[in-house]
Design a protein around this motif. Structure first.
Motif, mmCIF file in Angstrom:
data_model
loop_
_atom_site.group_PDB
_atom_site.id
_atom_site.type_symbol
_atom_site.label_atom_id
_atom_site.label_comp_id
_atom_site.label_asym_id
_atom_site.label_seq_id
_atom_site.Cartn_x
_atom_site.Cartn_y
_atom_site.Cartn_z
ATOM 1 N N PRO A 206 19.086 17.324 51.947
ATOM 2 C CA PRO A 206 18.337 18.226 50.921
ATOM 3 C C PRO A 206 18.367 19.372 51.001
ATOM 4 O O PRO A 206 18.441 20.133 49.953
ATOM 5 N N THR A 207 18.627 20.107 52.025
ATOM 6 C CA THR A 207 18.923 21.436 52.262
ATOM 7 C C THR A 207 20.227 21.968 51.589
ATOM 8 O O THR A 207 20.191 23.114 51.026
ATOM 9 N N PHE A 208 21.104 21.224 51.985
ATOM 10 C CA PHE A 208 22.615 21.378 51.210
ATOM 11 C C PHE A 208 22.550 21.445 49.862
ATOM 12 O O PHE A 208 23.038 22.387 49.204
ATOM 13 N N VAL A 209 21.578 20.566 49.211
ATOM 14 C CA VAL A 209 21.867 20.559 47.831
ATOM 15 C C VAL A 209 20.929 21.838 47.213
ATOM 16 O O VAL A 209 21.520 22.480 46.431
ATOM 17 N N GLN A 210 20.088 22.269 48.087
ATOM 18 C CA GLN A 210 19.154 23.532 47.457
ATOM 19 C C GLN A 210 20.143 24.495 47.705
ATOM 20 O O GLN A 210 20.025 25.594 46.795
ATOM 21 N N LEU A 211 20.783 24.638 48.740
ATOM 22 C CA LEU A 211 21.622 25.879 49.100
ATOM 23 C C LEU A 211 22.802 25.999 47.874
ATOM 24 O O LEU A 211 23.018 27.327 47.611
ATOM 25 N N MET A 212 23.334 25.018 47.133
ATOM 26 C CA MET A 212 24.268 25.018 46.421
ATOM 27 C C MET A 212 23.738 25.281 45.096
ATOM 28 O O MET A 212 24.528 26.195 44.174
ATOM 29 N N LEU A 213 22.633 25.326 44.643
ATOM 30 C CA LEU A 213 22.057 25.391 43.274
ATOM 31 C C LEU A 213 21.070 26.616 43.189
ATOM 32 O O LEU A 213 20.959 27.139 42.445
ATOM 33 N N LEU A 214 20.045 26.569 44.288
ATOM 34 C CA LEU A 214 18.905 27.497 44.119
ATOM 35 C C LEU A 214 19.435 29.035 43.786
ATOM 36 O O LEU A 214 18.925 29.705 43.229
ATOM 37 N N PRO A 215 20.409 29.454 44.673
ATOM 38 C CA PRO A 215 20.698 30.854 44.467
ATOM 39 C C PRO A 215 21.076 31.499 42.932
ATOM 40 O O PRO A 215 21.278 32.448 42.565
ATOM 41 N N TRP A 216 21.447 30.499 42.143
ATOM 42 C CA TRP A 216 21.716 30.829 40.651
ATOM 43 C C TRP A 216 20.437 30.935 39.756
ATOM 44 O O TRP A 216 20.435 31.498 38.582
ATOM 45 N N PHE A 217 19.546 30.989 40.461
ATOM 46 C CA PHE A 217 17.906 31.188 39.427
ATOM 47 C C PHE A 217 17.676 32.433 40.016
ATOM 48 O O PHE A 217 17.991 33.003 41.059
ATOM 49 N N PRO A 218 16.895 33.301 38.997
ATOM 50 C CA PRO A 218 16.308 34.646 39.547
ATOM 51 C C PRO A 218 15.175 34.589 40.276
ATOM 52 O O PRO A 218 14.608 33.613 40.569
ATOM 53 N N GLU A 219 14.765 35.668 40.923
ATOM 54 C CA GLU A 219 13.815 36.148 41.909
ATOM 55 C C GLU A 219 12.592 36.131 41.103
ATOM 56 O O GLU A 219 12.450 35.951 39.882
ATOM 57 N N SER A 220 11.483 36.119 41.851
ATOM 58 C CA SER A 220 9.957 36.125 41.095
ATOM 59 C C SER A 220 10.151 37.270 40.492
ATOM 60 O O SER A 220 10.303 38.674 40.907
ATOM 61 N N PRO A 221 9.545 37.383 39.249
ATOM 62 C CA PRO A 221 9.531 38.470 38.343
ATOM 63 C C PRO A 221 8.251 39.424 38.883
ATOM 64 O O PRO A 221 8.761 40.755 38.893
ATOM 65 N N ARG A 222 7.297 39.084 39.430
ATOM 66 C CA ARG A 222 6.314 39.979 39.902
ATOM 67 C C ARG A 222 6.831 40.561 41.226
ATOM 68 O O ARG A 222 6.365 41.917 41.101
ATOM 69 N N TYR A 223 7.601 40.155 42.077
ATOM 70 C CA TYR A 223 8.162 40.788 42.968
ATOM 71 C C TYR A 223 9.107 42.038 42.504
ATOM 72 O O TYR A 223 9.137 43.171 43.025
ATOM 73 N N LEU A 224 9.843 41.403 41.755
ATOM 74 C CA LEU A 224 10.826 42.517 40.977
ATOM 75 C C LEU A 224 10.402 43.418 40.427
ATOM 76 O O LEU A 224 10.631 44.897 40.561
ATOM 77 N N LEU A 225 9.026 43.514 39.692
ATOM 78 C CA LEU A 225 8.371 44.443 38.970
ATOM 79 C C LEU A 225 7.519 45.383 40.055
ATOM 80 O O LEU A 225 7.607 46.408 40.044
ATOM 81 N N ILE A 226 6.508 44.504 40.510
ATOM 82 C CA ILE A 226 5.520 45.239 41.543
ATOM 83 C C ILE A 226 5.953 46.033 42.528
ATOM 84 O O ILE A 226 5.575 46.987 42.950
ATOM 85 N N GLU A 227 6.853 45.399 43.259
ATOM 86 C CA GLU A 227 7.428 45.836 44.392
ATOM 87 C C GLU A 227 8.837 46.508 44.279
ATOM 88 O O GLU A 227 9.125 47.473 45.481
ATOM 89 N N LYS A 228 9.516 45.811 43.365
ATOM 90 C CA LYS A 228 10.940 46.528 43.369
ATOM 91 C C LYS A 228 11.066 47.570 42.300
ATOM 92 O O LYS A 228 12.161 48.528 42.318
ATOM 93 N N HIS A 229 10.203 47.654 41.192
ATOM 94 C CA HIS A 229 10.141 48.343 40.261
ATOM 95 C C HIS A 229 11.235 48.170 39.324
ATOM 96 O O HIS A 229 11.664 49.207 38.532
ATOM 97 N N ASN A 230 11.801 47.100 39.287
ATOM 98 C CA ASN A 230 13.000 46.805 38.496
ATOM 99 C C ASN A 230 12.694 46.282 37.287
ATOM 100 O O ASN A 230 12.415 45.086 37.134
ATOM 101 N N VAL A 231 12.359 46.997 36.042
ATOM 102 C CA VAL A 231 11.911 46.300 34.787
ATOM 103 C C VAL A 231 13.180 45.492 34.340
ATOM 104 O O VAL A 231 12.471 44.374 33.812
#
Length: 522
Positions: A206-231
């Motif tokens: 199952p970890t191999f399946v996750q590694l192949m597919l999950l990187p294509w999805f975005p990061e947490s929007p809250r992390y990007l805005l509140i911590e990284k200030h990337n609107v």
């Protein structure tokens, strides 16, 4: 400026489950959370084979085998070292999620699973019990990380109206992991002596399946805005995770949380513990996470076969009885997942711990009476099923969800570090001492678990408010103390959120928030 790049239509924040949300929930739960459940139960059915391997290896090295107590100690170490690794992993969460983000931490930690799977898979060929123990230790580190990061990630990407549903997805996959280990452990599948190394190392799939597919999805929007200030990255992520591009109100809600923070820097564990404004939240996280493990659920999962044997179930029937309980776990988890947005968090966790407390007492009673009343052995099996069902309905997932909900962005990593470390320390304690507790106290040992479960249920009933359909800022307000509370730090900067005097569990006196009108988006 956020207002200049957002083009939205009026209306409420979209709360539908999108294919992207469901895909991320599936991938993170399947590739990370499920491994926790699998590793809890995987050492159960091959216990005899693993002990024989340990003993035979010691004989080949030293010429003499291990006595019964030493063999039990070595096997208990194999079981409980998983929790030691989990403790170390949980202590790393705050640093990892701040540096790599939520999704980045999940993806980068997959390397641990491949290392662990290789060690356990080649342990018998190498004649090394140390590889089994070290492999279990590394899988524990991975589970310690993912058990905190997955619900944190899902809680941050989910709209508030489906946050509970997505937050319990990992607990369902934990139950699926336990069931998979029980099913594959049958003699007809991987329950033979020659298959146990493969059985332990299947976690890589199952970890191999996750590694192949999950990187294509975005990061947490809250992390990007509140911590990284990337609107711009935040807007892109929200468009992935929402059915329509109606994200203006959600951006504003995140900015409201950002303004309410005295600092956007991540709070350390020490700062969290010393902060009087979150004292009740911290205490609640401590109690529900310790209670989650000291409820005795891991003792049930680790030693199900022994419990059924002591209950008088014939040995050939025990593996199939165990698989049946695994199916009930999944059903109970699904019930919790599909009812949490209707019933709320409190009924599930109070009811779950209450059922577990009653059933733990029932095991003690049935084991005492089974020598006099024949059908009591079936009552004890029913109580085991009740404990597992009660756990999977609420306590299996709600504590991790509540940990995400009780804290705002800068406090959340430290809160997960505290809750996760206590969870794993309790896990280790139970996994290591339960066999000895069972030998010394006999059937009365379950009364300890019963007391813990009922005590946690009472605490939640009187202290923790309902968090369903509330924003993180609203939940923080609900936990204000009954005395007048003014966030003095917030008043030192003009663009901070100003909180009025709190009343009771935190309703604002005038029911409103004062926002500085000069604020503009980062």
């Amino acid at each position: 400026m956020a207002e200049e790049v957002l083009i939205t239509s009026p209306g409420k924040i979209t709360s539908q489950l999108t294919s992207s949300l469901l895909s991320v929930a599936f991938l993170t739960s399947f590739g990370s959370s499920m491994l926790y459940g699998y590793n809890l139960a995987v050492v159960n059915s091959p216990a005899g084979y693993i002990k024989d391997f340990y003993n035979n290896t010691v004989v080949s090295r030293n010429g003499t085998g291990l006595n019964g107590e030493a063999l039990t100690l070595m096997y208990s170490l194999t079981v409980s070292v998983f929790a030691i690794g989990g403790l170390i992993g949980s202590l790393m969460v705050g640093i990892l999620v701040t540096k790599f983000g939520r999704k980045g931490t999940i993806v980068n930690s997959t390397v641990l699973v491949f290392i662990a799977g290789s060690l356990m898979g080649f342990s018998r060929i190498s004649g090394s019990p140390e590889m089994v123990i070290f492999g279990r230790f590394i899988t524990g580190i991975h589970s310690g990380i993912s058990l905190s990061v997955v619900p944190m990630y899902l809680g941050e990407i989910a709209p508030k109206k489906v946050r509970g549903f997505l937050g319990l997805m990992p607990s369902i996959f934990i139950c699926i992991g336990v069931f998979s280990a029980q099913l594959l452990g049958l003699h007809e599948l991987l329950g033979k002596e020659e298959h146990w190394p493969l059985f332990l190392s299947l976690v890589v799939v199952p970890t191999f399946v996750q590694l192949m597919l999950l990187p294509w999805f975005p990061e947490s929007p809250r992390y990007l805005l509140i911590e990284k200030h990337n609107v711009h990255a935040t807007i892109t992520a929200l468009k992935w995770y929402r059915a329509k591009c109606n994200i203006q109100a959600e951006i504003e809600e995140m900015q409201e949380e950002q303004r309410s923070l005295s600092s956007v820097d991540t709070v350390s564990v020490w700062q969290l513990l010393l902060d009087p404004t979150v004292r009740w939240q911290v205490l609640s996280v401590v109690i529900i996470n310790i209670g989650m493990q000291l409820s005795g659920i891991d003792a049930i999962w680790f030693y199900t076969n022994d419990i059924f044997e002591n209950a008088g179930i014939p040995a050939p029937e025990i593996p199939y009885t165990t698989v049946g309980t695994g199916a009930i776990e999944i059903i109970a988890g699904l019930i919790g997942c599909f009812t949490i947005e209707r019933l709320g968090r409190r009924p599930l966790i109070i009811g779950g711990f209450g059922v577990m407390g009653i059933c733990c007492a029932g095991i003690t009673l049935s084991l005492i009476l089974q020598t006099h009343v024949h059908f009591m052995k079936y009552v004890s099996v029913g109580c085991v099923v009740g404990i597992i069902a009660g756990f999977c309905i609420g306590p299996a997932g709600v504590p991790f969800l509540i940990t995400a909900e009780l804290f705002k962005q800068s406090y959340r990593p430290a809160a997960y570090t505290v809750g996760g470390s206590l969870n794993w320390m309790s896990n280790f304690t139970i996994g290591f001492i339960f066999p000895f507790l069972q030998m010394s106290a006999g059937s009365y040992c379950y009364l300890v678990f019963s007391s813990v479960c009922l005590a946690v249920a009472v605490y939640v009933f009187f202290v923790i408010p309902e968090t369903k359909n509330k924003t993180f800022v609203e939940i923080s307000q609900m936990f204000a103390t009954k005395e007048a509370v003014v966030e003095s730090q917030a008043l030192t900067q003009p663009d901070q959120l100003k909180l009025k005097k709190m009343n009771g569990y935190g309703t604002l006196e005038n029911g409103s928030l004062e926002l500085d009108s000069s604020f503009s988006c980062p």
